[in-house]
Design a protein around this motif. Structure first.
Motif, short mmCIF file in Angstrom:
data_model
loop_
_atom_site.label_atom_id
_atom_site.label_comp_id
_atom_site.label_asym_id
_atom_site.label_seq_id
_atom_site.Cartn_x
_atom_site.Cartn_y
_atom_site.Cartn_z
N ARG A 49 0.76 -1.05 -0.06
CA ARG A 49 -0.15 -0.18 0.08
C ARG A 49 0.82 1.19 0.01
NH1 ARG A 49 -4.51 0.47 4.48
NH2 ARG A 49 -2.67 0.26 6.08
N SER A 72 1.03 -13.28 0.67
CA SER A 72 1.82 -12.96 2.04
C SER A 72 2.64 -14.51 2.36
CB SER A 72 0.40 -13.17 3.10
OG SER A 72 -0.28 -12.13 2.75
N GLN A 78 8.51 -14.28 1.79
CA GLN A 78 7.97 -13.44 0.80
C GLN A 78 9.07 -12.74 0.14
OE1 GLN A 78 6.11 -9.87 2.80
NE2 GLN A 78 4.35 -10.31 1.70
N ASP A 117 10.24 1.09 1.98
CA ASP A 117 11.18 0.39 2.93
C ASP A 117 10.23 -1.00 3.31
OD1 ASP A 117 8.77 1.02 4.62
OD2 ASP A 117 9.80 2.21 5.83
N ASN A 143 9.04 -5.10 2.16
CA ASN A 143 9.66 -6.08 1.66
C ASN A 143 9.91 -6.31 0.18
OD1 ASN A 143 10.38 -7.22 4.18
ND2 ASN A 143 8.42 -8.79 4.29
N ASN A 174 15.21 -3.33 5.98
CA ASN A 174 14.81 -3.01 4.55
C ASN A 174 15.59 -1.78 4.03
OD1 ASN A 174 13.49 -5.29 4.59
ND2 ASN A 174 11.53 -4.48 4.60
N HIS A 182 -0.98 -1.26 12.69
CA HIS A 182 -0.64 -2.53 12.23
C HIS A 182 0.81 -2.77 12.48
CE1 HIS A 182 1.20 0.27 9.31
NE2 HIS A 182 1.94 -0.82 8.75
N ARG A 183 1.49 -2.27 13.34
CA ARG A 183 2.81 -2.63 13.62
C ARG A 183 3.08 -3.72 14.46
NH1 ARG A 183 5.82 -0.24 9.80
NH2 ARG A 183 5.09 1.89 9.58
N HIS A 214 -6.03 -2.56 9.27
CA HIS A 214 -5.41 -3.41 8.16
C HIS A 214 -5.80 -4.66 8.76
CE1 HIS A 214 -1.77 -5.27 6.82
NE2 HIS A 214 -1.66 -4.12 6.18
C1 UD1 Z 1 3.65 -4.06 5.12
C2 UD1 Z 1 4.95 -3.42 5.28
C3 UD1 Z 1 4.69 -2.19 6.00
C4 UD1 Z 1 3.82 -1.28 5.68
C5 UD1 Z 1 2.36 -2.12 5.43
C6 UD1 Z 1 1.47 -1.15 4.92
C7 UD1 Z 1 6.86 -4.98 5.06
C8 UD1 Z 1 7.87 -5.64 5.76
N1 UD1 Z 1 5.88 -4.28 5.56
O1 UD1 Z 1 3.18 -4.70 6.27
O2 UD1 Z 1 5.96 -1.61 6.22
O3 UD1 Z 1 3.58 -0.34 6.66
O4 UD1 Z 1 2.85 -3.21 4.49
O5 UD1 Z 1 -0.01 -1.76 4.78
O6 UD1 Z 1 6.97 -5.07 3.92
N2 UD1 Z 1 -2.79 -9.28 4.02
C9 UD1 Z 1 -4.20 -9.03 3.68
N3 UD1 Z 1 -4.19 -8.66 2.20
C10 UD1 Z 1 -3.29 -8.36 1.55
C11 UD1 Z 1 -1.98 -8.26 2.22
C12 UD1 Z 1 -1.88 -8.79 3.31
O7 UD1 Z 1 -5.15 -9.77 3.97
O8 UD1 Z 1 -3.50 -7.59 0.45
C13 UD1 Z 1 -2.81 -9.66 5.47
C14 UD1 Z 1 -2.15 -11.31 5.60
O9 UD1 Z 1 -2.76 -11.88 6.63
C15 UD1 Z 1 -0.67 -10.98 5.83
C16 UD1 Z 1 -0.59 -9.91 6.69
O10 UD1 Z 1 -1.71 -8.76 6.15
O11 UD1 Z 1 -0.12 -12.04 6.22
C17 UD1 Z 1 0.79 -8.91 6.51
O12 UD1 Z 1 0.86 -8.64 5.17
P1 UD1 Z 1 2.56 -8.20 4.79
O13 UD1 Z 1 2.75 -7.85 3.35
O14 UD1 Z 1 3.20 -9.38 5.36
O15 UD1 Z 1 2.96 -6.98 5.56
P2 UD1 Z 1 2.06 -5.75 6.40
O16 UD1 Z 1 1.82 -5.76 7.60
O17 UD1 Z 1 0.97 -5.48 5.56
#
Ligand code: UD1
Length: 374
Positions: A11, A65, A71, A96, A98, A133, A204-205, A236
């Motif tokens: 996002r 994910s 990832q 920053d 992944n 990152n 969401h952190r 989130h």
């Molecule tokens: C990621 C970024 C973070 C950013 C955030 C904004 C990294 C390390 N982290 O975190 O810096 O602030 O995006 O949103 O890259 N999920 C969904 N739908 C999606 C994507 C994810 O439901 O489209 C859920 C899944 O359960 C997934 C979890 O969110 O396991 C985390 O997604 P992930 O992309 O790993 O990291 P974010 O917490 O989104």
């Protein structure tokens, strides 16, 4: 004809990439937009393409994910194939996440010049995956675009050649200024049934939402805040279950809703009395909108939002006390941080274009007067 590829995936990448892509299109540089698929839900991805007038990605790597290693590795494997077959003259990565570090690693090993937009931010907290990152991406990038002077200082201190570092302003703020006329606080208020002053909260952190214990303390404080102002909490998907278990559910004066698209979210923030968040980008957006921001973290990689803006760091158990201070005080308009003027994308595009069309490649950067330290 030179080609610049961009990697986006999550996002916060989309509003940073849109102005750069626009700027390069205006100069007539060929581009390829690679979506890693790190975010795939409509609310975290497609809605931003529609609202920010981003071109549809040329390819979606569909990684989805996974753990950080899984990832990042999945992005690297799929991206390597794309970069080998399309061999761009530069790969631009954003922020920053992944997807950012995966892009920098793959391109660096293929000897494709890497441009990093939002380089040099540091929280000095390696428990944040984003800090790892940032450090790795900046160590590998050939051209580093900084949003603030302290980011330039960090890079120079880490030994980066100043000729490769450009203080260009903030492309996320370009997007905000470009779409600002569409933000409608009254419509947002009506849509969410808000009658009085309200706060917007996002969380969401991992530090706030992964541990049930931390989540419980934070939610207790949030529910006390609801006695002062109504709350709207676009959540989130990460951490939603832990926060719900800790008591963060829809109730009187507390609206817990799904993540919003760009215009709906910024409309809601524009009319808020205050924002409480652990996001990076929202600290910057509230700086420009003049909305008080309480950042629920121990540190920030964006200190300019504190020194030149509306932001302050708060421990979760001080949230209500900090909100009370805001409610009792007058808002003073603050000047925007330097170069947060809506033209960062153009500046980045012009530097990238000079590099990919010039005979010197990335070394051309050293010849430009905007380079850091001049
Ligand atoms: C990621 C970024 C973070 C950013 C955030 C904004 C990294 C390390 N982290 O975190 O810096 O602030 O995006 O949103 O890259 N999920 C969904 N739908 C999606 C994507 C994810 O439901 O489209 C859920 C899944 O359960 C997934 C979890 O969110 O396991 C985390 O997604 P992930 O992309 O790993 O990291 P974010 O917490 O989104």
């Amino acid at each position: 004809m030179p080609i610049v590829s961009h990697v986006v995936g999550a996002r916060p990448n989309f509003m940073k990439a849109a102005p750069v892509i626009d700027g390069l299109a205006a100069i007539g540089i060929g581009q390829r937009l690679i979506h890693t698929g790190q975010h795939y839900s409509d609310a975290l991805s497609e809605v931003f393409f529609r609202e920010l007038d981003l071109p549809a990605p040329d390819v979606n790597l569909g990684v989805g994910s996974g753990s950080h290693a899984a990832q990042t590795a999945a992005i690297m494997i799929a991206l390597e194939a794309d970069l080998v077959s399309h061999r761009p003259d530069m790969l631009v990565v954003y922020g920053d996440v992944n997807s950012t570090v995966a892009g920098a690693l793959v391109a660096a090993k293929l000897r494709i010049p890497v441009g990093h937009v939002e380089a040099g931010l540091r929280s000095f907290d390696r428990s944040m995956p984003e800090e790892i990152n940032r450090i790795v991406t900046d160590a590998l990038a050939d051209v580093l675009f900084a949003t603030s002077p302290e980011a330039v200082d960090h890079l120079i201190r880490e030994g980066v050649d100043p000729g490769r570092v450009f203080f260009v302003g903030n492309p996320m703020i370009d997007s905000l200024l470009r779409h600002r006329d569409r933000f409608d606080a009254d419509a947002a208020r009506r849509r969410h049934g808000l009658t009085g002053p309200y706060a917007v909260i996002t969380l969401h952190r991992p530090s706030n939402v992964d541990s049930p214990e931390n989540a419980r303390r934070l939610v207790a404080e949030i529910l006390r805040l609801a006695e002062l102002v109504e709350l709207v909490i676009p959540l989130h998907p990460r951490g939603r279950a832990v926060l719900a278990d800790a008591g963060l559910i829809e109730r009187d004066r507390v609206r817990v809703i799904d993540p919003l698209g760009y215009v709906d979210f910024m409309s809601l923030v524009s009319g808020a009395t205050l924002v409480a968040t652990d996001s990076g980008g929202i600290q910057e957006e509230t700086t420009i909108l003049g909305i008080p921001c309480l950042t629920l973290r121990r540190n920030t990689e964006r200190p300019i939002t504190i020194s030149h803006g509306t932001n302050q760091l708060v421990e979760p158990d001080r949230l209500v006390a900090a909100a009370q201070m805001i409610l009792a005080s007058q808002r003073e308009p603050l000047p925007a941080p330097r170069l947060w003027d809506g033209r960062a994308g153009q500046r980045i595009a012009s530097i990238v274009a000079d590099i990919v069309t010039g005979p010197l490649g990335p070394d051309l950067a050293a010849e430009r007067p905007e380079a850091a330290g001049r």
